[in-house]
Design a protein around this motif. Structure first.
Motif, short mmCIF file in Angstrom:
data_model
loop_
_atom_site.label_atom_id
_atom_site.label_comp_id
_atom_site.label_asym_id
_atom_site.label_seq_id
_atom_site.Cartn_x
_atom_site.Cartn_y
_atom_site.Cartn_z
N UNK A 89 51.44 -27.36 1.15
CA UNK A 89 51.60 -26.87 -0.22
C UNK A 89 51.72 -25.35 -0.21
N UNK A 90 50.89 -24.71 0.61
CA UNK A 90 50.97 -23.27 0.85
C UNK A 90 50.37 -23.01 2.24
N UNK A 91 50.28 -21.76 2.64
CA UNK A 91 49.78 -21.44 3.97
C UNK A 91 48.35 -21.94 4.20
N UNK A 92 47.59 -22.10 3.12
CA UNK A 92 46.18 -22.52 3.26
C UNK A 92 45.85 -23.74 2.39
N UNK A 93 46.85 -24.55 2.11
CA UNK A 93 46.67 -25.71 1.22
C UNK A 93 47.58 -26.83 1.71
N UNK A 94 46.97 -27.96 2.09
CA UNK A 94 47.71 -29.09 2.65
C UNK A 94 47.30 -30.39 1.96
N UNK A 95 48.28 -31.30 1.85
CA UNK A 95 48.02 -32.68 1.44
C UNK A 95 48.29 -33.55 2.65
N UNK A 96 47.38 -34.47 2.91
CA UNK A 96 47.54 -35.39 4.03
C UNK A 96 47.51 -36.80 3.47
N UNK A 97 48.58 -37.54 3.67
CA UNK A 97 48.65 -38.94 3.23
C UNK A 97 48.49 -39.82 4.45
N UNK A 98 47.50 -40.71 4.40
CA UNK A 98 47.23 -41.65 5.49
C UNK A 98 47.49 -43.05 4.94
N UNK A 99 48.31 -43.83 5.66
CA UNK A 99 48.67 -45.16 5.18
C UNK A 99 47.48 -46.11 5.09
N UNK A 100 46.41 -45.84 5.83
CA UNK A 100 45.23 -46.72 5.86
C UNK A 100 43.99 -45.84 5.78
N UNK A 101 43.49 -45.66 4.57
CA UNK A 101 42.30 -44.83 4.39
C UNK A 101 41.02 -45.54 4.77
#
Length: 180
Positions: free
Chosen positions: A127-139
């Motif tokens: 999203x930015x240098x210090x902001x990420x979204x992580x999508x995991x198919x199996x939480x």
């Protein structure tokens, strides 16, 4: 919930056993055996995801009795990362994470999480240098466990001010937000 073709590898289970070190009394050993992990035998190369999910529940209950399961799974995830970093695979990974720094480490999350099973698929969105979204198919049954793995794995880079939350669920998938 999980497919019969989904397996968690033995070195991942070893990390959980290290998290449970010092708590392996006979009642817990019996519960683990009933769930599909016989500690009298050598670890299998892989275990069904359904067995893994049950082992995570038993581990959280053992280590954090009376703590709400979501919080207990987060705490178990923290201990798991500590234990996993004591395994051969984990020591190698920890060394790499320190060199990469938080952003590059998160960008490699798909490889890092995939090394523990044959079914996790991870998408990392910067999203930015210090902001990420992580999508995991199996939480998993409790996505807080994987959230803690992302959080404490990233902490191994030396980053300061890190926050990680389970942003949402969509069926079996989970989305995590990681910022610093």
């Amino acid at each position: 919930m999980s497919s019969q073709n989904e397996f968690v590898f033995g070195h991942t289970v070893e990390g959980l056993l290290l998290a449970l070190q010092g708590r392996m009394d006979e009642p817990l050993r019996a519960k683990l055996k009933a769930a599909g992990l016989d500690l009298e035998r050598k670890l299998e190369p892989a275990y069904p995801n359904a067995v893994w999910q049950r082992l995570l529940q038993l581990g959280a209950e053992e280590l954090f009795p009376g703590v709400p399961m979501k919080e207990a799974q987060w705490l178990l995830g923290e201990r798991f990362v500590e234990g996993y970093f004591e395994t051969n695979m984990g020591r190698a990974l920890k060394g790499v994470l320190k060199l990469l720094g938080p952003a590059r480490a998160l960008e490699r999350t798909s490889r890092n999480l995939a090394s523990g099973s044959n079914f996790l698929h991870v998408e990392v969105q910067k999203v930015s240098d210090t902001d990420f979204r992580i999508r995991v198919n199996e939480g998993g049954t409790y996505p807080e466990f994987i959230g803690a793995i992302c959080h404490f794995g990233t902490m191994a880079t030396g980053v300061k001010g890190l926050t990680t939350v389970v942003e949402s669920r969509d069926g079996r998938a989970a989305i995590y937000r990681v910022r610093w």
